[in-house]
Design a protein around this motif. Structure first.
Motif, mmCIF file in Angstrom:
data_model
loop_
_atom_site.group_PDB
_atom_site.id
_atom_site.type_symbol
_atom_site.label_atom_id
_atom_site.label_comp_id
_atom_site.label_asym_id
_atom_site.label_seq_id
_atom_site.Cartn_x
_atom_site.Cartn_y
_atom_site.Cartn_z
ATOM 1 N N LEU A 9 -29.154 -25.728 39.610
ATOM 2 C CA LEU A 9 -27.795 -25.786 39.641
ATOM 3 C C LEU A 9 -27.277 -25.466 38.074
ATOM 4 N N GLY A 10 -28.176 -24.713 37.233
ATOM 5 C CA GLY A 10 -27.964 -24.333 35.888
ATOM 6 C C GLY A 10 -27.709 -25.657 34.915
ATOM 7 N N VAL A 11 -28.294 -26.648 35.280
ATOM 8 C CA VAL A 11 -28.107 -27.815 34.613
ATOM 9 C C VAL A 11 -29.004 -28.075 33.402
ATOM 10 N N ASP A 12 -28.924 -28.445 32.065
ATOM 11 C CA ASP A 12 -29.753 -28.832 31.153
ATOM 12 C C ASP A 12 -30.072 -30.040 31.326
ATOM 13 N N ALA A 13 -31.126 -30.779 31.851
ATOM 14 C CA ALA A 13 -31.115 -32.246 31.818
ATOM 15 C C ALA A 13 -32.104 -32.723 30.574
#
Length: 132
Positions: free
Chosen positions: A90-94
């Motif tokens: 989802l293009g999320v940096d976790a």
């Protein structure tokens, strides 16, 4: 239901991290193009906020009427495929953004004492604890 024990922190923290506008405890939400109108209950009555999208909106129990699941619908849901996504999909940096430098226990507290009367209590607060 939030993961923050109903302390109303998750939505506000997410809005701060994303730098998005927020509205909390919404009892009515209306999306109008690139804005959202949020009505919420406050001490003096109702408050209506207008936010630009994207925004974070947390809701109140009065937002909708809950529907109860029927047994046939539970059986249908069990047969549906479940899609699992990773945050990267989802293009999320976790990646963690906090670093724990150290954890220490607080100093041990000394035992309390019993005083025989109010006069002794006041004297100890005045002379020993120096709080009055």
């Amino acid at each position: 239901q939030a993961i923050d024990d109903d302390a109303n922190q998750t939505g506000q923290m997410l809005a701060a991290l994303l730098d998005w506008p927020q509205a909390t405890n919404a009892s009515k939400v209306e999306v109008q193009g690139d804005h959202v109108q949020v009505t919420r209950e406050v001490d003096g009555g109702l408050e209506t906020l207008s936010l630009t999208l994207p925004a974070i909106v947390t809701t109140d129990l009065r937002l909708n009427e809950p529907r109860y699941v029927t047994l046939p619908n539970i059986m249908k849901a069990k047969k549906k495929p479940l899609e699992t996504l990773a945050p990267a999909d989802l293009g999320v940096d976790a990646a963690p953004r906090l670093k724990t430098l150290k954890v220490t226990e607080p100093p041990t507290r000394s035992a309390g004492i019993k005083v025989p009367d109010v006069a002794t209590l006041v004297e100890k607060l005045k002379n020993e604890a120096k709080v009055i």
